[in-house]
Write an enzyme that holds these catalytic residues in place. Structure first.
Site: not given
Length: 336
Positions: A17, A35-36, A96
């Site tokens: 977001r 998205s899943r 990261k």
């Protein structure tokens, strides 16, 4: 500055977001989100005005109107998500730390080279204006010979055993989530260490609650680094040289003030370039420049792979292994 690449956002959590908001503010093009859960993708797309929502990561990377995929899943999933996108011919910007360990990072680097796409770690701090100015000062010898880097990333975060940061299955602990910042910073300024010392305290769930590190270099330079999950600290950083010092105010890894001092700690320069957003768009612009054929300016992929080796070495020292890993097997692979 944008080359009008079309971005796809893989996952819909907090960091996705924040990144999406910064891309929109910078005028970059977001073509789809995946998205899943179809509902989560649709809600995200509606909130940010994204044209298409996909109910799976496979559908997102298969979207012919997407050029680059931003991967915002927990880091144990980065390697699979990145390879999925790379195999679909997409460039990737990967949150990261790049992966859970160096071996997985090398898999991404090898596959990206095979497929001829750009892969980059989303270490967004590297690309902020004050960090760019820091590197310019050091290159110009503004504080003489650099001798020491001191940096910390300490926060007071959820202690719930079920939280992602406490969960070994999700790569929890202070080192990979928070320590990656000072570790990457030290490597940016000093290069890869030739020796590492570390000490950690662990949580009841078996991840590191806090970790302290000292990096040594053959010429005597040092880095003193710390990270912690449950003690919020100053979050400042300093680079000490033979003729002066450079201090990064709190919070040093976000847009902040850089102050340069002479050897008597008198202010020589104060640098501040206001950034209206969190500043995560600078890394996206860097990736777009790389796709356009420009050489990496701040964080080449091979350096991200090597940094994962440094983190592996620290984990071996403190005995932090994740499910499916052997901590002793991490030791000694920093320069492999």
């Amino acid at each position: 500055m944008s080359t009008a690449l079309r971005w796809g956002i893989l996952a819909t959590g907090h960091i996705a977001r924040t990144f999406t908001r910064d891309l929109i503010d910078a005028g970059l093009t977001i073509g789809a989100v995946g998205s899943r859960a179809t509902g989560a993708a649709q809600a995200f797309a509606t909130e940010f005005g994204i044209p298409r929502a996909h109910g799976s990561y496979e559908a997102l990377v298969a979207d012919p109107e997407i050029d680059v995929v931003y991967i915002a899943t927990p880091h144990p999933h980065h390697v699979d998500n990145a390879l999925l996108a790379i195999d679909a011919g997409k460039h990737v910007l990967i949150e990261k730390p790049l992966t859970l360990n160096r071996a997985d990072a090398q898999r991404i680097a090898d596959r990206a080279a095979e497929r001829g796409v750009v892969a980059m770690e989303a270490m967004w701090t590297r690309f902020l204006p004050h960090m760019v100015h820091l590197r310019q000062l050091l290159a110009a010898g503004a504080i003489g010979e650099v001798r020491t880097v001191i940096a910390d990333h300490t926060q007071s975060l959820p202690t719930d055993p079920g939280h992602r940061l406490q969960n070994p299955e999700l790569g929890g602990g202070a080192l990979l989530d928070l320590g990656i910042y000072p570790v990457s910073f030290a490597v940016d300024v000093l290069g890869l260490p030739t020796s590492i010392s570390a000490h950690a305290a662990m949580t009841p769930t078996g991840v590191d609650r806090q970790t302290a590190m000292i990096f040594g270099y053959d010429d005597g330079r040092q880095a003193v680094l710390q990270c912690a999950l449950d003690t919020a600290g100053s979050n400042r950083a300093v680079v000490l040289g033979t003729t002066g010092a450079i201090e990064l105010d709190r919070v040093w890894y976000t847009p902040t003030v850089l102050t340069r001092y002479d050897r008597d700690w008198q202010v020589v320069e104060r640098f501040e370039q206001p950034v209206a957003t969190r500043g995560m768009h600078f890394q996206a612009l860097e990736l777009e420049r790389r796709v356009a054929g420009h050489e990496p300016a701040s964080l080449p992929l091979d350096e991200s792979v090597a940094i994962m080796g440094v983190l592996d070495e620290v984990r071996a020292i403190i005995g932090l292994a994740y499910p499916g890993e052997d901590a002793s097997g991490l030791l000694g692979i920093m320069g492999a």
